[in-house]
Design a protein around this motif. Sequence first.
Motif, mmCIF file in Angstrom:
data_model
loop_
_atom_site.group_PDB
_atom_site.id
_atom_site.type_symbol
_atom_site.label_atom_id
_atom_site.label_comp_id
_atom_site.label_asym_id
_atom_site.label_seq_id
_atom_site.Cartn_x
_atom_site.Cartn_y
_atom_site.Cartn_z
ATOM 1 N N VAL A 1 -24.193 -32.347 11.375
ATOM 2 C CA VAL A 1 -23.318 -33.521 10.912
ATOM 3 C C VAL A 1 -22.925 -32.593 9.381
ATOM 4 C CG1 VAL A 1 -22.903 -35.641 9.803
ATOM 5 C CG2 VAL A 1 -24.388 -35.562 12.088
ATOM 6 N N ILE A 2 -21.666 -32.425 9.209
ATOM 7 C CA ILE A 2 -21.610 -31.683 8.038
ATOM 8 C C ILE A 2 -20.721 -32.542 7.182
ATOM 9 C CG2 ILE A 2 -20.081 -29.851 7.227
ATOM 10 C CD1 ILE A 2 -22.250 -28.698 8.498
ATOM 11 N N ASP A 3 -21.000 -32.901 5.902
ATOM 12 C CA ASP A 3 -20.178 -33.559 4.835
ATOM 13 C C ASP A 3 -19.119 -32.634 4.335
ATOM 14 O OD1 ASP A 3 -19.321 -34.940 2.620
ATOM 15 O OD2 ASP A 3 -21.038 -35.562 1.755
ATOM 16 N N VAL A 4 -17.968 -33.091 4.533
ATOM 17 C CA VAL A 4 -16.744 -32.040 4.170
ATOM 18 C C VAL A 4 -16.352 -32.590 3.063
ATOM 19 C CG1 VAL A 4 -16.449 -31.071 6.393
ATOM 20 C CG2 VAL A 4 -15.136 -33.184 5.825
ATOM 21 N N SER A 5 -16.535 -33.437 2.256
ATOM 22 C CA SER A 5 -16.154 -33.976 1.214
ATOM 23 C C SER A 5 -16.132 -32.854 0.020
ATOM 24 C CB SER A 5 -16.550 -35.316 0.641
ATOM 25 O OG SER A 5 -18.010 -35.050 0.194
ATOM 26 N N GLY A 6 -14.949 -32.635 -0.638
ATOM 27 C CA GLY A 6 -14.963 -31.500 -1.591
ATOM 28 C C GLY A 6 -14.500 -30.094 -1.206
ATOM 29 N N GLN A 7 -14.574 -29.959 0.104
ATOM 30 C CA GLN A 7 -14.217 -28.831 0.782
ATOM 31 C C GLN A 7 -13.282 -28.967 2.077
ATOM 32 O OE1 GLN A 7 -17.917 -26.680 1.977
ATOM 33 N NE2 GLN A 7 -18.670 -28.721 2.483
ATOM 34 N N ALA A 8 -12.886 -27.931 2.794
ATOM 35 C CA ALA A 8 -12.104 -27.929 3.745
ATOM 36 C C ALA A 8 -12.650 -26.726 4.892
ATOM 37 C CB ALA A 8 -10.499 -27.916 3.635
ATOM 38 N N GLN A 9 -11.973 -25.466 4.753
ATOM 39 C CA GLN A 9 -12.458 -24.331 5.647
ATOM 40 C C GLN A 9 -13.710 -23.902 5.168
ATOM 41 O OE1 GLN A 9 -9.294 -24.844 4.218
ATOM 42 N NE2 GLN A 9 -7.835 -23.742 5.282
ATOM 43 N N SER A 10 -14.129 -24.114 3.973
ATOM 44 C CA SER A 10 -15.173 -23.560 3.402
ATOM 45 C C SER A 10 -16.623 -24.180 4.033
ATOM 46 C CB SER A 10 -15.590 -23.976 1.841
ATOM 47 O OG SER A 10 -14.538 -23.035 1.312
ATOM 48 N N ALA A 11 -16.525 -25.266 4.682
ATOM 49 C CA ALA A 11 -17.683 -26.082 5.539
ATOM 50 C C ALA A 11 -17.902 -25.205 6.841
ATOM 51 C CB ALA A 11 -17.018 -27.349 6.092
ATOM 52 N N ALA A 12 -16.904 -24.341 7.280
ATOM 53 C CA ALA A 12 -17.108 -23.534 8.383
ATOM 54 C C ALA A 12 -18.268 -22.429 8.144
ATOM 55 C CB ALA A 12 -16.065 -22.953 8.983
#
Length: 439
Positions: A120-131
Amino acid sequence: MTPGLMIAAPASGTGKTTVMLGLLRALRDDGLTVQPFKSGPDYIDPAFHHAASGRRSFNLDSWAMPADMLHSLSAQANGADLTIAEGSMGLFDGVAAPGASGNGASAEIARRMGWPVVLVIDVSGQAQSAAATALGFARYDPAVRVAGVILNRVASPRHERLARGGMAAVGLPVFGALPRRGDLTLPERHLGLVQAAEHPDLEARIAAYATFLRAHVDLAALRDVAGAASHAPAEPCRFAPPAQRIALAQDAAFSFAYPHMLDAWRRAGAELLPFSPLADEAPAASADLVWLPGGYPELHAGRLAAAATFHAALREHARTRPVHGECGGYMALGAALIDAEGNRHRMAGLLGLVTSYAQRRMHLGYRHATLLSGMAGLPAATTLRGHEFHYSTILEQPDAALAHVVDAEGNPVTETGSYRDRVSGTFFHLIAPDGGGVR
């Protein structure tokens, strides 16, 4: 073997418990029997798992439990269609020194059980960087398979497209994307979530989580990636109970009792006799032992102080038979408990312990204890594994030390527990006798 998977995350606070509860209920609503587990020492999350799935949830802890005990507990999934385990903290977070069979990390449980991990990845504050984060987790340990991710706290369709694009670029499947929803949260207290039994609207909350997950997560794809356990379950976990008839405090103030411990005691022939100190009930007069688990006595200190029947029965029992308390139960056996507002409440007075929540200090970690005196049917020199998590401060502890206690790295711990005559208490919660498992 029952297929399973682990819901984990890079860190605490990503929303994995909400995802876990929504998945358990949605799959149950689809007619599946789902067996939940929780990685690591935790009393609160498993109660939510039970409410969502209809099946009791069991803890799996590689620092405190030997391998045969872990495998025997995994047999709770026999007869289920699917197993889902919830990780703790970050997926690879554990202690530096190994314990009974590992360092306590959720990744170890996933590897031992053969369960693929869904992050479960919290992607708030980022986009592609979550990868990049997800890819690092996928490559960190080749023995742990990260099957894909669920994106959480997505701000907009554009945000979702960007985050999905990053995951596609590194070859990680996205099983769902959950829009940001401030209303789908559970209230917290200093030990974690507020207990399941304290939520009058819990059923409605879990139903809402299930609806939310069903709308945004590919449940069929998650079922397809579940992996079968990589071992044959061992025989049921067995270790000797501390007594034949155990009066067990069970109410809102004393609720932290591990299901695997209680089951092992029953399996070995012990009879558990529940009672409620908050209702001013006396423990059964026929009990050989009174056991007070941990919980939240500080929230009910006034009622406990006024429980004259409970206190009198404890004193009478302690004249001839043992009484033991863990953490909150230990505090309740002491002389006094000072609440967060500084009010002093008289406790049972069977020990001299005085604790305060007005002077808060967090005590957290695994504990390895060697008994210096007998405790609740266990002889001196017995070694035990457990954990400690509370915010109270000891003001007075005049009684003899109960145990030599060290943390997971072997450093001495000053909270040794104490005893007086037949009464004993510890700040650590027992998980297993050292080396305890299938016998």
